[in-house]
Design a protein around this motif. Structure first.
Motif, mmCIF file in Angstrom:
data_model
loop_
_atom_site.group_PDB
_atom_site.id
_atom_site.type_symbol
_atom_site.label_atom_id
_atom_site.label_comp_id
_atom_site.label_asym_id
_atom_site.label_seq_id
_atom_site.Cartn_x
_atom_site.Cartn_y
_atom_site.Cartn_z
ATOM 1 N N VAL A 185 0.827 -1.207 0.000
ATOM 2 C CA VAL A 185 0.000 0.000 0.000
ATOM 3 C C VAL A 185 0.862 1.258 0.000
ATOM 4 O O VAL A 185 0.547 2.248 -0.658
ATOM 5 N N ARG A 186 1.974 1.231 0.727
ATOM 6 C CA ARG A 186 2.838 2.397 0.841
ATOM 7 C C ARG A 186 3.879 2.485 -0.274
ATOM 8 O O ARG A 186 4.653 3.443 -0.307
ATOM 9 N N SER A 187 3.896 1.516 -1.164
ATOM 10 C CA SER A 187 4.906 1.504 -2.225
ATOM 11 C C SER A 187 4.767 2.729 -3.117
ATOM 12 O O SER A 187 3.717 2.950 -3.740
ATOM 13 N N ARG A 188 5.815 3.516 -3.217
ATOM 14 C CA ARG A 188 5.775 4.731 -4.030
ATOM 15 C C ARG A 188 5.620 4.414 -5.514
ATOM 16 O O ARG A 188 4.898 5.096 -6.233
ATOM 17 N N ILE A 189 6.316 3.387 -5.985
ATOM 18 C CA ILE A 189 6.271 3.073 -7.409
ATOM 19 C C ILE A 189 4.884 2.580 -7.801
ATOM 20 O O ILE A 189 4.389 2.864 -8.893
ATOM 21 N N THR A 190 4.203 1.864 -6.898
ATOM 22 C CA THR A 190 2.843 1.409 -7.183
ATOM 23 C C THR A 190 1.901 2.589 -7.319
ATOM 24 O O THR A 190 1.104 2.673 -8.268
ATOM 25 N N LYS A 191 1.980 3.512 -6.384
ATOM 26 C CA LYS A 191 1.093 4.681 -6.432
ATOM 27 C C LYS A 191 1.408 5.564 -7.638
ATOM 28 O O LYS A 191 0.495 6.081 -8.296
ATOM 29 N N LEU A 192 2.690 5.733 -7.924
ATOM 30 C CA LEU A 192 3.068 6.569 -9.060
ATOM 31 C C LEU A 192 2.589 5.953 -10.372
ATOM 32 O O LEU A 192 2.071 6.660 -11.256
ATOM 33 N N THR A 193 2.755 4.642 -10.504
ATOM 34 C CA THR A 193 2.320 3.977 -11.728
ATOM 35 C C THR A 193 0.809 4.090 -11.906
ATOM 36 O O THR A 193 0.325 4.418 -12.994
ATOM 37 N N PHE A 194 0.067 3.826 -10.859
ATOM 38 C CA PHE A 194 -1.387 3.918 -10.933
ATOM 39 C C PHE A 194 -1.824 5.344 -11.268
ATOM 40 O O PHE A 194 -2.737 5.565 -12.083
ATOM 41 N N SER A 195 -1.170 6.316 -10.652
ATOM 42 C CA SER A 195 -1.521 7.715 -10.890
ATOM 43 C C SER A 195 -1.250 8.118 -12.335
ATOM 44 O O SER A 195 -2.080 8.784 -12.980
ATOM 45 N N VAL A 209 6.590 -3.597 -12.468
ATOM 46 C CA VAL A 209 6.677 -5.057 -12.490
ATOM 47 C C VAL A 209 7.917 -5.521 -11.735
ATOM 48 O O VAL A 209 7.862 -6.476 -10.939
ATOM 49 N N ASN A 210 9.026 -4.856 -11.950
ATOM 50 C CA ASN A 210 10.254 -5.217 -11.242
ATOM 51 C C ASN A 210 10.082 -5.058 -9.733
ATOM 52 O O ASN A 210 10.489 -5.929 -8.953
ATOM 53 N N SER A 211 9.468 -3.940 -9.317
ATOM 54 C CA SER A 211 9.262 -3.704 -7.889
ATOM 55 C C SER A 211 8.321 -4.725 -7.276
ATOM 56 O O SER A 211 8.554 -5.232 -6.174
ATOM 57 N N THR A 212 7.249 -5.058 -7.995
ATOM 58 C CA THR A 212 6.285 -6.024 -7.472
ATOM 59 C C THR A 212 6.908 -7.407 -7.331
ATOM 60 O O THR A 212 6.678 -8.109 -6.333
ATOM 61 N N LEU A 213 7.699 -7.809 -8.311
ATOM 62 C CA LEU A 213 8.364 -9.108 -8.222
ATOM 63 C C LEU A 213 9.346 -9.146 -7.054
ATOM 64 O O LEU A 213 9.485 -10.172 -6.379
ATOM 65 N N ARG A 214 10.023 -8.026 -6.798
ATOM 66 C CA ARG A 214 10.938 -7.967 -5.651
ATOM 67 C C ARG A 214 10.173 -8.089 -4.336
ATOM 68 O O ARG A 214 10.620 -8.769 -3.412
ATOM 69 N N LEU A 215 9.027 -7.438 -4.247
ATOM 70 C CA LEU A 215 8.255 -7.489 -3.012
ATOM 71 C C LEU A 215 7.617 -8.849 -2.779
ATOM 72 O O LEU A 215 7.191 -9.144 -1.660
ATOM 73 N N MET A 216 7.534 -9.667 -3.799
ATOM 74 C CA MET A 216 7.024 -11.021 -3.626
ATOM 75 C C MET A 216 8.103 -11.968 -3.093
ATOM 76 O O MET A 216 7.795 -13.115 -2.740
ATOM 77 N N ARG A 217 9.344 -11.500 -3.064
ATOM 78 C CA ARG A 217 10.446 -12.307 -2.527
ATOM 79 C C ARG A 217 10.644 -11.945 -1.068
ATOM 80 O O ARG A 217 10.780 -10.774 -0.710
ATOM 81 N N VAL A 218 10.657 -12.940 -0.215
ATOM 82 C CA VAL A 218 10.651 -12.696 1.218
ATOM 83 C C VAL A 218 11.894 -11.946 1.677
ATOM 84 O O VAL A 218 11.841 -11.146 2.612
ATOM 85 N N SER A 219 13.030 -12.170 1.030
ATOM 86 C CA SER A 219 14.255 -11.490 1.447
ATOM 87 C C SER A 219 14.130 -9.978 1.295
ATOM 88 O O SER A 219 14.607 -9.211 2.143
ATOM 89 N N HIS A 220 13.467 -9.525 0.228
ATOM 90 C CA HIS A 220 13.298 -8.090 0.023
ATOM 91 C C HIS A 220 12.262 -7.510 0.978
ATOM 92 O O HIS A 220 12.395 -6.374 1.434
ATOM 93 N N VAL A 221 11.224 -8.277 1.284
ATOM 94 C CA VAL A 221 10.242 -7.817 2.264
ATOM 95 C C VAL A 221 10.902 -7.648 3.626
ATOM 96 O O VAL A 221 10.712 -6.636 4.315
ATOM 97 N N ILE A 222 11.685 -8.625 4.026
ATOM 98 C CA ILE A 222 12.383 -8.543 5.315
ATOM 99 C C ILE A 222 13.349 -7.366 5.331
ATOM 100 O O ILE A 222 13.475 -6.655 6.333
ATOM 101 N N ASP A 223 14.027 -7.143 4.217
ATOM 102 C CA ASP A 223 14.964 -6.017 4.137
ATOM 103 C C ASP A 223 14.221 -4.686 4.257
ATOM 104 O O ASP A 223 14.704 -3.763 4.925
ATOM 105 N N ARG A 224 13.056 -4.550 3.625
ATOM 106 C CA ARG A 224 12.279 -3.321 3.719
ATOM 107 C C ARG A 224 11.855 -3.056 5.162
ATOM 108 O O ARG A 224 11.932 -1.928 5.660
ATOM 109 N N ILE A 225 11.398 -4.094 5.841
ATOM 110 C CA ILE A 225 10.989 -3.947 7.237
ATOM 111 C C ILE A 225 12.178 -3.553 8.096
ATOM 112 O O ILE A 225 12.084 -2.666 8.956
ATOM 113 N N SER A 226 13.309 -4.188 7.869
ATOM 114 C CA SER A 226 14.504 -3.893 8.657
ATOM 115 C C SER A 226 14.967 -2.456 8.457
ATOM 116 O O SER A 226 15.287 -1.754 9.426
#
Length: 444
Positions: free
Chosen positions: A123-133, A184-201
């Motif tokens: 929801v907070r992903s900037r690239i998602t909001k920018l693309t949709f906008s 698409v690149n950002s979404t695929l990265r966020l589907m990988r658990v290592s990148h999700v954990i890194d974002r949280i960290s």
């Protein structure tokens, strides 16, 4: 009052940066998905209005010069562009629907595999909001440009030729394609658990750094003179408007204290603000300074990152998922966070006004709270997962080397409890020894 540091007016006195007044609003808007598309639509309307003005000015100047041949040439170019814009207009909404339908499926899969708490990352992903906008803005702009074609082909009678508008629309299409690749690149990265954990960290460490200079273990307050309760809806205490509370306390010569911690669940009647000293602080003055919502956020919640990491590890160790490697990755980041926090005071946050006087005090989790939050639940389910127990042993050993003497007790307690769990659940002595051998990779 002991928390007040007198202001001498000396040139050598340090100036303290006041809390940002718009910080809560900015964070709340980032947790929504409507603001960015709405702002994009407003901006594209302004862009179309400016481009339309340029088109009218160009035709007006050419008519004043008697250059009707040039106007006819512009009409020809515009007619060619109209074909492209018509295709864009008809295809853009279909494209948007397909892309974001796939995105919703990806979010659902991530929520089920990792933790429901990670949905807010999407929801907070900037690239998602920018693309949709940009997609929506391109669609609306194409409609506006098509409406600007008046169908007149006589150079002497035509009012405007939307050539600049057409060029701007095609540039928006090019931008949409570029953003689609990035999305698409950002979404695929966020589907990988290592990148999700890194974002949280990274979000957790950023909050730790932001709050670092405002910690104080020994905040001593004067007598409590008033107390205000929460009167809104029940929910999670997301954050408080620090700038407003500091301003109110400065005007009344008081110190305000937040009674619950950020992330606590409050109901109507729960005490939330205490007043120490000063006179005339009213309930109305602090009424809109406390934000309550349905879920926790990273804005001021120091423990939320550890909560998410622990949830991911627990989900990974559940029988339905059975993925100890993901649990080890979560433990890596938990240890990283605790290693940064081990030497910080982690007491109350004290927020100052511009003169350096403490005006607002806010409780945060202590060292033992953070260690318990990060390790307790994971330690309880390590039975049968030597990879996780070995990583936890290594993490505790590393933290024991970094921790000062007064903070080693909670780490030693967790290590002893981990040994007890393994000895109780692993019958073979060789397996117990293997499971309790420190290994930063778990099992290589």
């Amino acid at each position: 009052m002991s928390t007040q540091e007198p202001s001498t007016g000396s040139r050598n006195q340090p100036r303290y940066r006041r809390p940002r007044a718009l910080s809560p609003l900015r964070e709340h808007l980032r947790d929504t998905f409507w603001f960015a598309p709405t702002a994009g639509l407003v901006l594209v309307l302004l862009l179309w209005w400016a481009a339309s003005g340029v088109d009218q000015a160009v035709v007006g100047l050419m008519r004043a010069d008697g250059d009707y041949a040039g106007i006819a040439e512009l009409i020809g170019y515009a007619d060619d562009a109209k074909t492209i814009i018509t295709t864009v207009s008809s295809a853009m909404m279909t494209f948007i629907g397909v892309v974001f339908s796939i995105s919703l499926v990806a979010v659902q899969m991530a929520s089920g595999q990792f933790s429901p708490r990670v949905v807010r990352i999407f929801v907070r992903s900037r690239i998602t909001k920018l693309t949709f906008s940009v997609f929506l803005a391109t669609f609306v702009l194409s409609l506006l440009v098509l409406a600007a074609y008046d169908g007149e082909t006589d150079p002497e009678r035509v009012g405007t030729v939307p050539l600049v508008q057409s060029v701007v629309t095609m540039l928006m299409v090019a931008l949409s394609l570029a953003l689609f690749i990035a999305y698409v690149n950002s979404t695929l990265r966020l589907m990988r658990v290592s990148h999700v954990i890194d974002r949280i960290s990274r979000a957790s460490l950023a909050l730790l750094k932001k709050q670092e200079r405002e910690w104080d273990e020994d905040v001593v307050l004067g007598a409590e003179t008033a107390r205000f309760t929460h009167q809104g809806r029940a929910g999670v205490l997301r954050d408080v408007h620090i700038a407003r509370l500091v301003r109110v306390a400065r005007r009344r010569g008081a110190v305000l204290r937040l009674i619950p911690r950020i992330g606590d669940f409050v109901v109507p009647g729960t005490p939330v603000i205490a007043v120490h000293g000063g006179e005339g602080v009213t309930k109305k003055a602090v009424r809109h300074s406390v934000s309550v919502g349905v879920e926790r956020t990273f804005h001021q919640d120091l423990g939320f990152g550890l909560r998410q990491l622990a949830d991911i590890a627990l989900r990974a160790l559940s029988p339905a998922v059975n993925d100890p490697t993901t649990a080890v990755q979560a433990l890596d980041r938990i240890v990283q966070f605790l290693a940064v926090a081990v030497e910080l005071p982690l007491g109350a946050l004290r927020h100052r006004d511009g003169e350096g006087r403490v005006r607002f005090v806010q409780a945060v989790p202590g060292w033992a709270d953070l260690v318990d939050l990060g390790l307790t639940e994971i330690r309880g389910v390590v039975a049968g997962n030597p990879q996780v127990s070995r990583r936890m042993v290594a993490g505790l050993d590393d933290l024991l080397l970094l921790a000062p003497e007064e903070r080693r007790g909670v780490l030693e307690r967790h290590r002893a409890l981990l040994v007890e769990v393994v000895e109780r659940t692993v019958p073979d002595a060789a397996d117990r020894e293997f499971a309790l051998t420190a290994d930063r990779q778990g099992i290589g």
